[in-house]
Design an enzyme around this catalytic site. Structure first.
Site, PDB file in Angstrom:
ATOM      1  N   HIS A 513       1.010  -1.176  -0.079  1.00 49.72           N
ATOM      2  CA  HIS A 513       0.278  -0.189  -0.242  1.00 49.72           C
ATOM      3  C   HIS A 513       0.585   1.399  -0.361  1.00 49.72           C
ATOM      4  CE1 HIS A 513      -3.267  -3.205   2.183  1.00 49.72           C
ATOM      5  NE2 HIS A 513      -2.583  -3.417   1.189  1.00 49.72           N
TER       6      HIS A 513
HETATM    7  C1  LIG Z   1       0.203  -9.418  -1.794  1.00 48.86           C
HETATM    8  C2  LIG Z   1      -0.838  -8.007  -1.942  1.00 48.86           C
HETATM    9  C3  LIG Z   1      -1.986  -8.569  -1.392  1.00 48.86           C
HETATM   10  C4  LIG Z   1      -2.779  -7.245  -1.463  1.00 48.86           C
HETATM   11  N1  LIG Z   1      -3.391  -7.186  -0.788  1.00 48.86           N
HETATM   12  C5  LIG Z   1      -4.842  -5.978  -1.132  1.00 48.86           C
HETATM   13  C6  LIG Z   1      -6.074  -6.134  -0.108  1.00 48.86           C
HETATM   14  O1  LIG Z   1      -6.414  -7.036   0.344  1.00 48.86           O
HETATM   15  N2  LIG Z   1      -6.908  -4.968  -0.466  1.00 48.86           N
HETATM   16  C7  LIG Z   1      -6.501  -3.762  -1.388  1.00 48.86           C
HETATM   17  O2  LIG Z   1      -7.048  -2.984  -1.330  1.00 48.86           O
HETATM   18  N3  LIG Z   1      -5.069  -3.867  -1.974  1.00 48.86           N
HETATM   19  C8  LIG Z   1      -4.056  -4.905  -2.134  1.00 48.86           C
HETATM   20  N4  LIG Z   1      -2.628  -4.896  -2.212  1.00 48.86           N
HETATM   21  C9  LIG Z   1      -2.570  -3.736  -3.258  1.00 48.86           C
HETATM   22  C10 LIG Z   1      -3.516  -4.485  -4.787  1.00 48.86           C
HETATM   23  O3  LIG Z   1      -3.119  -4.979  -5.126  1.00 48.86           O
HETATM   24  C11 LIG Z   1      -2.850  -2.984  -5.243  1.00 48.86           C
HETATM   25  O4  LIG Z   1      -4.051  -1.657  -5.172  1.00 48.86           O
HETATM   26  C12 LIG Z   1      -3.559  -2.546  -6.561  1.00 48.86           C
HETATM   27  O5  LIG Z   1      -3.496  -3.849  -7.822  1.00 48.86           O
HETATM   28  C13 LIG Z   1      -2.446  -1.193  -7.279  1.00 48.86           C
HETATM   29  O6  LIG Z   1      -3.397  -1.346  -8.919  1.00 48.86           O
HETATM   30  P1  LIG Z   1      -2.337  -0.619  -9.415  1.00 48.86           P
HETATM   31  O7  LIG Z   1      -3.423  -1.031 -11.606  1.00 48.86           O
HETATM   32  O8  LIG Z   1      -2.265   0.646  -9.269  1.00 48.86           O
HETATM   33  O9  LIG Z   1      -1.269  -1.049 -10.111  1.00 48.86           O
HETATM   34  P2  LIG Z   1      -0.471  -2.995 -10.617  1.00 48.86           P
HETATM   35  O10 LIG Z   1      -1.237  -3.651 -10.034  1.00 48.86           O
HETATM   36  O11 LIG Z   1       0.976  -2.706  -9.376  1.00 48.86           O
HETATM   37  O12 LIG Z   1      -0.311  -2.759 -11.908  1.00 48.86           O
HETATM   38  C14 LIG Z   1       0.926  -2.092 -12.625  1.00 48.86           C
HETATM   39  C15 LIG Z   1       1.927  -2.999 -13.434  1.00 48.86           C
HETATM   40  O13 LIG Z   1       2.433  -1.586 -14.350  1.00 48.86           O
HETATM   41  C16 LIG Z   1       3.516  -2.552 -14.886  1.00 48.86           C
HETATM   42  N5  LIG Z   1       4.339  -1.716 -14.629  1.00 48.86           N
HETATM   43  C17 LIG Z   1       5.339  -1.300 -14.055  1.00 48.86           C
HETATM   44  N6  LIG Z   1       6.597  -0.053 -14.864  1.00 48.86           N
HETATM   45  C18 LIG Z   1       6.101  -0.226 -15.736  1.00 48.86           C
HETATM   46  C19 LIG Z   1       6.982  -0.170 -17.080  1.00 48.86           C
HETATM   47  N7  LIG Z   1       8.130   0.815 -16.606  1.00 48.86           N
HETATM   48  N8  LIG Z   1       6.564  -0.543 -18.132  1.00 48.86           N
HETATM   49  C20 LIG Z   1       5.663  -0.856 -18.346  1.00 48.86           C
HETATM   50  N9  LIG Z   1       4.884  -1.828 -17.405  1.00 48.86           N
HETATM   51  C21 LIG Z   1       5.152  -1.187 -15.982  1.00 48.86           C
HETATM   52  C22 LIG Z   1       3.761  -3.735 -13.775  1.00 48.86           C
HETATM   53  O14 LIG Z   1       4.659  -4.921 -14.304  1.00 48.86           O
HETATM   54  C23 LIG Z   1       2.378  -3.849 -13.123  1.00 48.86           C
HETATM   55  O15 LIG Z   1       1.543  -5.181 -14.187  1.00 48.86           O
HETATM   56  C24 LIG Z   1      -2.099  -6.350  -2.214  1.00 48.86           C
HETATM   57  C25 LIG Z   1      -1.104  -6.043  -2.652  1.00 48.86           C
HETATM   58  C26 LIG Z   1      -0.029  -7.177  -2.725  1.00 48.86           C
HETATM   59  C27 LIG Z   1       1.204  -7.121  -3.704  1.00 48.86           C
END
Ligand SMILES: Cc1cc2nc3c(=O)[nH]c(=O)nc-3n(C[C@H](O)[C@H](O)[C@H](O)COP(=O)(O)OP(=O)(O)OC[C@H]3O[C@@H](n4cnc5c(N)ncnc54)[C@H](O)[C@@H]3O)c2cc1C
Ligand code: SF4
Length: 584
Positions: A513
């Site tokens: 987070h």
């Molecule tokens: C183990 C774990 C448990 C969690 N449990 C919870 C929960 O219970 N409740 C909750 O609210 N949240 C939880 N979270 C947090 C939640 O998963 C994230 O808030 C959410 O998935 C974020 O989504 P996002 O799209 O912002 O980022 P992400 O899911 O991180 O996606 C970003 C993507 O961008 C890609 N990327 C990064 N840089 C580049 C680049 N330069 N070029 C191309 N691609 C790139 C990455 O590979 C990634 O796939 C948890 C996270 C983890 C890891």
């Protein structure tokens, strides 16, 4: 020279929840979208199939679904006086990588943040006066309210099939739900999770202490569910291999089984995997983003993808890094307090208590990522902070996510027959309850670029400067006292509190987070994006996700990440495409 591809309407840098939601909504509206994802392609039916996905060593201990830190990582220090060093192994947080990002292996605890969160500065000043704000604390209003976000919380909850008990339906407090939640227009789409034996004890104890327990809202499906886009999910089996794992029952809502198939079904969406974006390219005016450049990690080729709209959906560190290495905006300097990119980095703090409960078969092996009973009495501004010396708080829960055999190693011994006896005796009796504690922004806590260390593509690593500051430890100690009281009331023995250590460590897992660095606000001199996560100066650039949160609440972030992303998608489809420019 980079190969230049034909232009598309929109490009998503990163394909997790944020990139997936935007891809689904924009393609349904007829726009062409390319998703560039640095990680590998993952077909959930194959990659998450039983029995391989239950490999605890591979996924639970060696973080098989998370970012490869030999390619990109960050450097860390507690304060500006120290030299930051690279994080060579994942620990404190497990960054997403590959199809679905972190959403493929999250827990599924899906919260709406409190109405107070969005107006934290003005509500704090109005109730306690400016003097209640610690020196160096940089809380600010977000420029949007809970009421404005409510329809978009609803969108995310129905897309992801959240199970829970409503606490406040259209202003009327509901029995069994969270009485402190903001008003919601309608109930959750699914009923709440079953309550574990530990949850039963927590429910009874917190009720007898006069608190208000309720089931934690869950993206682990409580029954078979088909979402409004027609994506079907199965029912959760409480298998206990949830966080850090994909779901072999297709029962955990993730981008992979909701928004990505919806986007792909339009034939307007293409995901390119192994595509690491290294730069956002601007036109000569510096006011318009024209393309992104990425490295094809299979061929090593440099490729330019032009687009009318560019969305950074690469999580907090990716978003902030791409702004910084592309020279978009001024990097924040804590000494001068000038610049905005990298400012207000926050995390999730913790508190809790552990103990032993004997004479009950707690069945700790079973559970689901979001199976919990929670109280919200000590979160946000739900209690009077007068004289406490800190602001905000945290949610307190008894979580039953499943005690996996390698990770759950209670008993205190580390090896040999002593370990076997201790672990066997303690496995089903060691219990803990925890608090997700808010993290408020301080002047010194920030992200910038490391002057020394570089990633595999030659770019500087993000440098994190973070520690517990001001009165943060007072808040954690207060909540530790409450958790200790509850655990004792539950009948536990040998109860020990777990307050914050003196300094933040990047080594043990805490949560993924990570917030801030490209925060939203109304004033371009103190924020990077407006409340639609649209860049203040570059109106066709959107910096999406928790990087835009000016502080962190006492809840997990993704429910709120989903809501702000749906709000942006709605504004793009209904307003921006007709009249590009500022959404404000
Ligand atoms: C183990 C774990 C448990 C969690 N449990 C919870 C929960 O219970 N409740 C909750 O609210 N949240 C939880 N979270 C947090 C939640 O998963 C994230 O808030 C959410 O998935 C974020 O989504 P996002 O799209 O912002 O980022 P992400 O899911 O991180 O996606 C970003 C993507 O961008 C890609 N990327 C990064 N840089 C580049 C680049 N330069 N070029 C191309 N691609 C790139 C990455 O590979 C990634 O796939 C948890 C996270 C983890 C890891
Ligand atoms: S606990 Fe439920 S949602 Fe989580 S992986 Fe197991 S079956 Fe899937």
């Amino acid at each position: 020279m980079a190969k230049k591809l034909p232009s598309v309407d929109a490009v998503m840098v990163g394909v997790g929840w944020t990139g997936g939601i935007l891809a689904a909504e924009l393609t349904k509206a007829g726009l062409s979208v390319v998703g560039l994802e640095r990680g590998q392609y993952r077909d959930s039916n194959v990659a998450f199939a039983f029995p391989r996905i239950r490999d605890e060593l591979k996924y639970g201990i060696r973080f098989g679904l998370a970012q490869d830190v030999s390619r990109d990582t960050l450097t860390f220090r507690n304060s500006a006086e120290q030299t930051a060093l690279p994080m060579r192994q994942l620990g404190s947080f497990l960054l997403g990588d590959g199809t679905g990002g972190a959403g493929a292996h999250w827990n599924g605890q899906t919260w709406r943040w409190t109405p107070y969160d969005f107006e934290i500065y003005s509500q704090t000043v109005s109730r306690y006066g400016k003097g209640a704000i610690d020196d160096g604390m940089q809380i600010q209003d977000w420029g949007l309210t809970y009421q404005e976000l409510e329809p978009f919380f609803d969108r995310f909850e129905y897309t992801a099939g959240i199970g829970g008990t409503a606490g406040n339906l259209q202003g009327k407090v509901q029995p069994g739900g969270n009485p402190f939640e903001g008003p919601r227009a309608r109930a959750y789409p699914n009923p709440p999770m079953k309550r574990s034996q530990l949850g039963d004890l927590f429910q009874t104890a917190t009720q007898s202490l006069g608190y208000h327990p309720f089931p934690g809202p869950s993206a682990n499906m409580t029954q078979a569910y088909t979402n409004p886009d027609g994506q079907a999910l199965g029912a959760c089996m409480y298998c206990g291999f949830c966080e850090r794992f994909g779901c072999d029952y297709n029962a955990k809502a993730s981008p992979n089984n909701t928004v990505l198939p919806t986007a792909l079904a339009t034939n307007k969406f293409e995901i390119r995997h192994d595509a690491n974006v290294v730069r956002v390219n601007m036109d000569s005016s510096g006011k318009r983003a024209v393309s992104v450049t990425y490295i094809d990690l299979i061929t090593g080729e440099e490729i330019e993808q032009p687009a009318e709209m560019i969305f950074l959906t690469s999580f907090t560190f990716g978003n902030v890094k791409l702004l910084m290495v592309s020279g978009i905006g001024e990097i924040y300097n804590p000494t001068t307090n000038k610049g905005t990119v990298g400012k207000n980095y926050t995390y999730q703090l913790s508190a809790g208590a552990g103990g032993t409960i004997t004479g009950k078969d707690l069945k700790v092996f079973a559970g689901a990522g979001a199976e919990s009973v929670v109280i919200d009495d000590f979160n946000g501004d739900h209690f009077d902070h007068t004289g406490l010396g800190f602001l905000h708080g945290g949610s307190i829960s008894a979580s039953s996510s499943g005690a996996r055999p390698i990770q759950s190693n209670p008993g205190g011994s580390a090896w040999g027959s002593a370990w076997k006896h201790a672990a066997a005796a303690a496995y089903n009796t060691s219990v803990g309850i925890g608090a997700q504690v808010s993290s408020l922004p301080f002047r010194e806590n920030h992200l910038d670029l490391d002057p020394t260390y570089r990633d595999a593509y030659g770019l500087p690593l993000v440098r994190m400067t973070f520690d517990y500051r001001g009165n943060e430890s007072k808040r954690s100690a207060y909540l530790t006292g409450i958790t200790t009281k509850i655990l004792t009331e539950m009948g536990a023995k040998n109860v020990t509190g777990r307050a914050l250590p003196e300094h933040y460590s990047i080594v043990p897992y805490q949560s993924t987070h990570n917030q801030g660095g490209a925060i939203m606000g109304l004033d371009p001199s103190t924020s990077v994006v407006n409340p639609y996560m649209q860049h203040h100066q570059v109106s066709n650039l959107f910096v999406v996700g928790a990087s835009s949160f000016p502080h962190n609440s006492g809840f997990n972030p993704t429910g709120t990440v989903g809501a702000v992303t749906y709000r942006l998608a709605d504004a793009i489809v209904n307003r921006y495409v007709k009249k590009p420019g500022s959404l404000m």
